[in-house]
Scaffold this motif. Structure first.
Motif, mmCIF file in Angstrom:
data_model
loop_
_atom_site.group_PDB
_atom_site.id
_atom_site.type_symbol
_atom_site.label_atom_id
_atom_site.label_comp_id
_atom_site.label_asym_id
_atom_site.label_seq_id
_atom_site.Cartn_x
_atom_site.Cartn_y
_atom_site.Cartn_z
ATOM 1 N N VAL A 41 0.825 4.143 -2.670
ATOM 2 C CA VAL A 41 0.835 5.546 -2.381
ATOM 3 C C VAL A 41 1.569 6.331 -3.083
ATOM 4 O O VAL A 41 1.415 7.408 -3.601
ATOM 5 C CB VAL A 41 0.391 5.785 -0.824
ATOM 6 N N GLN A 95 0.855 -1.152 0.022
ATOM 7 C CA GLN A 95 0.078 -0.112 -0.040
ATOM 8 C C GLN A 95 0.869 1.284 -0.093
ATOM 9 O O GLN A 95 0.665 2.219 -0.680
ATOM 10 C CB GLN A 95 -1.106 -0.065 1.353
ATOM 11 N N SER A 148 -7.160 10.190 1.740
ATOM 12 C CA SER A 148 -7.078 8.766 1.971
ATOM 13 C C SER A 148 -5.939 8.147 1.984
ATOM 14 O O SER A 148 -5.545 7.226 2.635
ATOM 15 C CB SER A 148 -7.957 8.126 0.630
ATOM 16 N N GLU A 149 -4.873 8.681 1.201
ATOM 17 C CA GLU A 149 -3.604 8.576 1.286
ATOM 18 C C GLU A 149 -2.941 8.911 2.629
ATOM 19 O O GLU A 149 -2.236 7.888 3.047
ATOM 20 C CB GLU A 149 -2.787 9.237 0.096
ATOM 21 N N ARG A 191 -4.527 8.689 5.382
ATOM 22 C CA ARG A 191 -5.209 7.702 6.355
ATOM 23 C C ARG A 191 -4.325 6.410 6.078
ATOM 24 O O ARG A 191 -4.069 5.616 6.830
ATOM 25 C CB ARG A 191 -6.666 7.604 6.292
ATOM 26 N N ILE A 192 -3.872 6.065 5.046
ATOM 27 C CA ILE A 192 -3.283 4.799 4.500
ATOM 28 C C ILE A 192 -2.078 4.627 5.166
ATOM 29 O O ILE A 192 -1.405 3.794 6.012
ATOM 30 C CB ILE A 192 -3.245 4.608 3.132
ATOM 31 N N ARG A 221 -1.976 4.537 9.205
ATOM 32 C CA ARG A 221 -2.598 3.234 9.557
ATOM 33 C C ARG A 221 -1.171 2.545 9.459
ATOM 34 O O ARG A 221 -1.066 1.618 10.306
ATOM 35 C CB ARG A 221 -3.604 2.821 8.590
ATOM 36 N N LEU A 222 -0.473 2.293 8.625
ATOM 37 C CA LEU A 222 0.772 1.715 8.477
ATOM 38 C C LEU A 222 2.137 2.123 9.243
ATOM 39 O O LEU A 222 2.961 1.327 9.239
ATOM 40 C CB LEU A 222 0.917 1.646 6.921
#
Length: 141
Positions: A57, A53, A96-97, A99-100, A103-104
């Motif tokens: 991104v 992911q 949205s990027e 958030r990714i 999260r990671l």
């Protein structure tokens, strides 16, 4: 260090480089996008352990910079017109990027912490608080 290769970006964009300078520009954009992801995540990933992911991104960020380097908002040719909302010039992460990446990203603080080892004031026999005998901080004969 870039988290994606120029081949990854080519696959993402779905086209081949038209001139040799496209590959050089793609390499720089991938490195810049990876740095942006690092700054947002507060960490760097080890080569070979970069989550897919994050590669996606980085390709999306670099792809925006590659296809629209001037951050144009609209274009028109005869009867055709197109416009898009560009929130910021240069490379940027969308919501949205972000958030990714969040999260990671591992927590900014590791599992190591501090534990207080003080017990406060130590009571003695001469204290006027005689009721505090043999308490957690009290004295023992």
């Amino acid at each position: 260090m870039a988290y994606a290769t120029t081949d990854d970006l080519q696959d993402f964009l779905g086209n081949e480089w038209e001139v040799a300078s496209d590959s050089t520009r793609a390499t720089r954009l991938l490195r810049m996008a990876s740095g942006l992801v690092d700054a947002e995540a507060g960490r760097s990933w080890v080569p070979g352990e970069v989550p897919d992911q994050i590669v996606d991104v980085v390709c999306a960020v670099a792809g925006r910079g590659f296809t629209n380097p001037g951050a144009q908002k609209s274009e028109q040719l005869d009867d055709y017109s197109s416009s898009s909302v560009v929130s910021e010039a240069g490379l940027y992460l969308t919501d949205s990027e972000l958030r990714i990446v969040a999260r990671l990203a591992k927590p900014r603080f590791g599992g190591l912490g501090t534990v207080a080892t003080e017990r406060g004031d130590i009571r003695t026999k001469s204290d006027d608080q005689a009721w505090w005998v043999n308490g957690p901080n009290g004295w023992v004969d």
